[in-house]
Design an enzyme around this catalytic site. Structure first.
Site, mmCIF file in Angstrom:
data_model
loop_
_atom_site.group_PDB
_atom_site.id
_atom_site.type_symbol
_atom_site.label_atom_id
_atom_site.label_comp_id
_atom_site.label_asym_id
_atom_site.label_seq_id
_atom_site.Cartn_x
_atom_site.Cartn_y
_atom_site.Cartn_z
ATOM 1 N N LYS A 194 0.763 -1.034 0.145
ATOM 2 C CA LYS A 194 0.012 -0.012 -0.068
ATOM 3 C C LYS A 194 0.884 1.382 -0.024
ATOM 4 O O LYS A 194 1.611 1.152 0.740
ATOM 5 C CB LYS A 194 -0.878 0.156 1.384
ATOM 6 C CG LYS A 194 -1.840 1.225 1.321
ATOM 7 C CD LYS A 194 -3.069 1.150 0.487
ATOM 8 C CE LYS A 194 -3.851 2.099 0.207
ATOM 9 N NZ LYS A 194 -3.205 2.811 -0.839
ATOM 10 N N GLN A 242 7.211 3.896 3.824
ATOM 11 C CA GLN A 242 5.781 3.245 3.902
ATOM 12 C C GLN A 242 5.706 2.235 4.704
ATOM 13 O O GLN A 242 4.706 2.035 5.367
ATOM 14 C CB GLN A 242 5.385 3.209 2.433
ATOM 15 C CG GLN A 242 3.839 3.454 2.160
ATOM 16 C CD GLN A 242 3.458 4.761 2.253
ATOM 17 O OE1 GLN A 242 4.122 5.631 1.177
ATOM 18 N NE2 GLN A 242 2.193 4.937 2.598
ATOM 19 N N LYS A 250 5.362 3.494 8.388
ATOM 20 C CA LYS A 250 4.391 4.389 8.559
ATOM 21 C C LYS A 250 3.265 3.323 8.641
ATOM 22 O O LYS A 250 2.299 3.410 9.575
ATOM 23 C CB LYS A 250 4.162 5.146 7.389
ATOM 24 C CG LYS A 250 3.284 6.362 7.178
ATOM 25 C CD LYS A 250 3.020 6.790 5.914
ATOM 26 C CE LYS A 250 4.090 7.489 5.452
ATOM 27 N NZ LYS A 250 3.917 8.610 4.261
ATOM 28 N N LYS A 280 5.380 1.645 -2.977
ATOM 29 C CA LYS A 280 5.305 2.895 -3.849
ATOM 30 C C LYS A 280 5.591 2.783 -5.224
ATOM 31 O O LYS A 280 6.341 2.036 -5.600
ATOM 32 C CB LYS A 280 6.271 3.815 -3.121
ATOM 33 C CG LYS A 280 6.131 5.247 -3.096
ATOM 34 C CD LYS A 280 5.128 5.747 -2.062
ATOM 35 C CE LYS A 280 4.706 7.084 -1.876
ATOM 36 N NZ LYS A 280 4.256 7.576 -0.784
ATOM 37 N N GLY A 288 -2.557 8.182 -4.078
ATOM 38 C CA GLY A 288 -1.904 9.508 -4.947
ATOM 39 C C GLY A 288 -0.662 9.727 -3.990
ATOM 40 O O GLY A 288 -0.377 9.412 -2.721
ATOM 41 N N ASP A 289 0.048 10.654 -4.460
ATOM 42 C CA ASP A 289 1.189 11.402 -3.820
ATOM 43 C C ASP A 289 1.567 12.591 -4.371
ATOM 44 O O ASP A 289 0.517 13.071 -5.232
ATOM 45 C CB ASP A 289 2.501 10.561 -3.882
ATOM 46 C CG ASP A 289 3.478 10.806 -2.902
ATOM 47 O OD1 ASP A 289 3.520 10.475 -1.467
ATOM 48 O OD2 ASP A 289 4.520 11.703 -3.224
ATOM 49 N N THR A 335 -4.224 13.396 5.157
ATOM 50 C CA THR A 335 -2.872 13.696 5.628
ATOM 51 C C THR A 335 -2.803 15.121 6.398
ATOM 52 O O THR A 335 -2.117 14.973 7.635
ATOM 53 C CB THR A 335 -1.901 13.708 4.332
ATOM 54 O OG1 THR A 335 -2.358 12.719 3.627
ATOM 55 C CG2 THR A 335 -0.668 13.664 4.868
ATOM 56 N N ASN A 385 -2.031 19.233 -1.431
ATOM 57 C CA ASN A 385 -3.232 18.498 -0.624
ATOM 58 C C ASN A 385 -2.841 18.646 0.894
ATOM 59 O O ASN A 385 -3.812 18.975 1.647
ATOM 60 C CB ASN A 385 -3.572 17.428 -1.301
ATOM 61 C CG ASN A 385 -4.315 16.355 -0.548
ATOM 62 O OD1 ASN A 385 -3.915 15.702 0.238
ATOM 63 N ND2 ASN A 385 -5.556 16.668 -0.834
ATOM 64 N N SER A 393 -6.617 5.833 3.600
ATOM 65 C CA SER A 393 -6.744 5.089 2.365
ATOM 66 C C SER A 393 -7.130 3.756 2.998
ATOM 67 O O SER A 393 -7.839 2.788 2.189
ATOM 68 C CB SER A 393 -5.286 4.987 1.976
ATOM 69 O OG SER A 393 -5.220 5.704 0.774
HETATM 70 N N1 GLU Z 1 1.124 9.033 -0.271
HETATM 71 C C1 GLU Z 1 0.754 9.102 1.034
HETATM 72 C C2 GLU Z 1 1.710 8.872 1.722
HETATM 73 O O1 GLU Z 1 2.766 9.250 1.512
HETATM 74 C C3 GLU Z 1 -0.611 8.141 0.908
HETATM 75 C C4 GLU Z 1 -0.562 6.729 0.349
HETATM 76 C C5 GLU Z 1 -1.778 6.011 0.263
HETATM 77 O O2 GLU Z 1 -2.851 6.401 0.683
HETATM 78 O O3 GLU Z 1 -1.679 4.950 -0.158
HETATM 79 O O4 GLU Z 1 1.757 8.061 2.880
#
Ligand code: GLU
Length: 452
Positions: free
Chosen positions: A97, A118, A121, A133, A172-173, A216, A247, A384
């Site tokens: 994810k 990630q 996190k 990612k 997204g990112d 976020t 965002n 998410s």
């Molecule tokens: N890009 C965001 C992050 O850095 C969200 C990733 C997601 O929602 O999967 O955590």
């Protein structure tokens, strides 16, 4: 016979050497791993089994890294080629994810650093999601809507071979928002059929979650509130500087204002605006979300606001809280010094890895409270995961339900990180706390699953 502590030091050094030899041209990835390894000593001293089972070398190697060609045709009829990536880093606790980034700087090093962060996190959110990612070096700036659509369709034509609701769920990112997710989702559906849970950050009318766009930014502020709580303090009357105007920054501004603080400045990659009356969010939203313009225009529309070229972190102004929400390594040694000289007491990260190791050192030396990205900005991916749950159940929760859950998750992340730091005698070192707490869950899952 070596004692545990010597063994740990030798082991960490050997991992650093390995990464230097294997990935010498991946500076961002090496930085993320190094920052992480620097905090692993206490946990390895306590758990020599992690050394014996070589968990660190296993965890720094992605399970899979996919690179592909993305051909598309621009509005002039020219053939264009970009590079696409998806790094499926770790699936020990759930499907991969993590977001997709479309930005000209994207390369394997950047995607690996983001994917690595990630893992921990996502683990900290307490939800069953692994780390991944992806992205492309495609530059969405200045592209027409049709060009964006054609690019997204081509990107998904290839990516669709590797993802799925129980396998890998992108979102997204930077450079990927609701519009891009929509185009990619549409293309996925044409190729593979209806599967709502294959992407998150979708529009509300086709399976998206309420509060996902805000998550976020709101999450960052909920986390920062917990940090302030430890000082018996709050956002009330605080002066705040936020970098970025995407965002994350937009919804951080909204929440700070709701809680009685004042955001004095926001920025983009060219410069920043200072508005001592507090940033007028409706103007920022109009410029950034509707017109997709530059932040400079704010100063032309709002009386008393001033635009300056360069980094917002060079700003000469007294304020209390710094929230970097732009991009990696935006705060180096010089900027960190300026932040401390400006009287800032707390830094919390909305972007991924916005502070260099030198900057983090300066926060430490000056006793600033520091909320690291993988904890402070986990709200986006947490919602998410809640979107995935809603898609699986085929129902949708109200804004309040999602927002309440987000708040609880952010409070838990803070609590877990703080308690872990305390348990290891590390005071309020929330970076170590977050790394250790995030890591142990993944390490234990990997150990239970045998040689993975
Ligand atoms: N890009 C965001 C992050 O850095 C969200 C990733 C997601 O929602 O999967 O955590």
């Amino acid at each position: 016979m070596l004692n545990n502590m010597e063994e740990t030091k030798i082991y960490i050094k050997s991992i650093l050497e390995k990464i230097n030899n294997r990935d010498p041209y991946q500076p961002e990835f090496k930085e993320a791993v190094q920052n992480f390894l620097n905090t692993m000593e206490p946990v390895l001293d306590k758990h020599p089994e992690y050394i014996h089972e070589n968990i660190l070398e296993r965890i720094i190697e992605p399970e899979r890294a996919i690179q592909f060609r993305v051909p598309w045709i621009d509005d002039k009829g020219q053939y264009q080629i970009n590079r696409g990536f998806r790094v499926q880093f770790n699936s020990a606790i759930g499907p991969y994810k993590g977001g997709l980034r479309f930005h000209p700087t994207v390369n394997l090093s950047i995607i690996k650093f983001l994917g690595f962060e990630q893992i921990f996190k996502n683990s900290l959110t307490g939800l069953p999601i692994g780390g991944g990612k992806g992205g492309s070096d495609f530059n969405p700036k200045g592209k027409s809507d049709n060009e964006i659509m054609r690019f997204c369709q081509s990107f998904m034509t290839e990516l669709s071979k590797y993802i799925g609701p129980d396998l890998d769920v992108p979102a997204g990112d930077i450079g990927v928002g609701g519009r891009e997710i929509g185009y990619m989702y549409g293309q996925y559906k044409r190729l593979k059929g209806y599967q709502a849970g294959v992407l998150t950050g979708k529009g509300i009318s086709y399976g998206g979650s309420l509060i996902r766009p805000e998550a976020t930014g709101f999450g960052l502020i909920y986390y920062t509130e917990e940090m302030l709580n430890t000082l018996n303090d709050s956002f009330k009357n605080k002066k705040v500087v936020i970098s970025g105007s995407g965002n994350v920054a937009i919804y951080a501004v909204e929440k700070v204002h709701e809680l009685g603080g004042t955001v004095l400045a926001v920025s983009d990659s060219n410069g920043y605006i200072v508005d001592t009356n507090g940033i007028d969010l409706s103007v920022v939203k109009q410029i950034k979300e509707v017109e997709r313009g530059r932040i400079k225009e704010y100063a032309e529309r709002v009386k008393g606001a001033k635009y300056h070229e360069g980094s917002v972190w060079n700003l000469d102004l007294k304020y209390d809280i710094a929230l970097p929400c732009a991009t990696q390594n935006e705060i180096g040694e010089k900027e960190a010094r300026k932040i401390t000289d400006n009287g800032v007491k707390l830094v919390a990260e909305g972007a991924n890895m916005p502070s260099t190791p030198e900057a983090i050192q300066i926060y430490k030396q000056n006793n600033l409270l520091y909320g690291p990205a993988k904890a402070a900005n986990a709200g986006g991916v947490a919602v998410s995961a809640l979107e995935m749950s809603q898609n699986s159940m085929r129902l949708s929760w109200s804004s309040k339900e999602v927002d309440d859950k987000l708040k609880e998750i952010m409070q838990n992340i803070f609590k877990k990180s703080a308690e872990t730091a305390h348990a290891y005698g590390l005071g309020n070192d929330y970076l170590s706390g977050a790394n250790i707490a995030g890591f142990i869950k993944v390490a234990e899952a990997m150990r239970s699953q045998g040689l993975v």
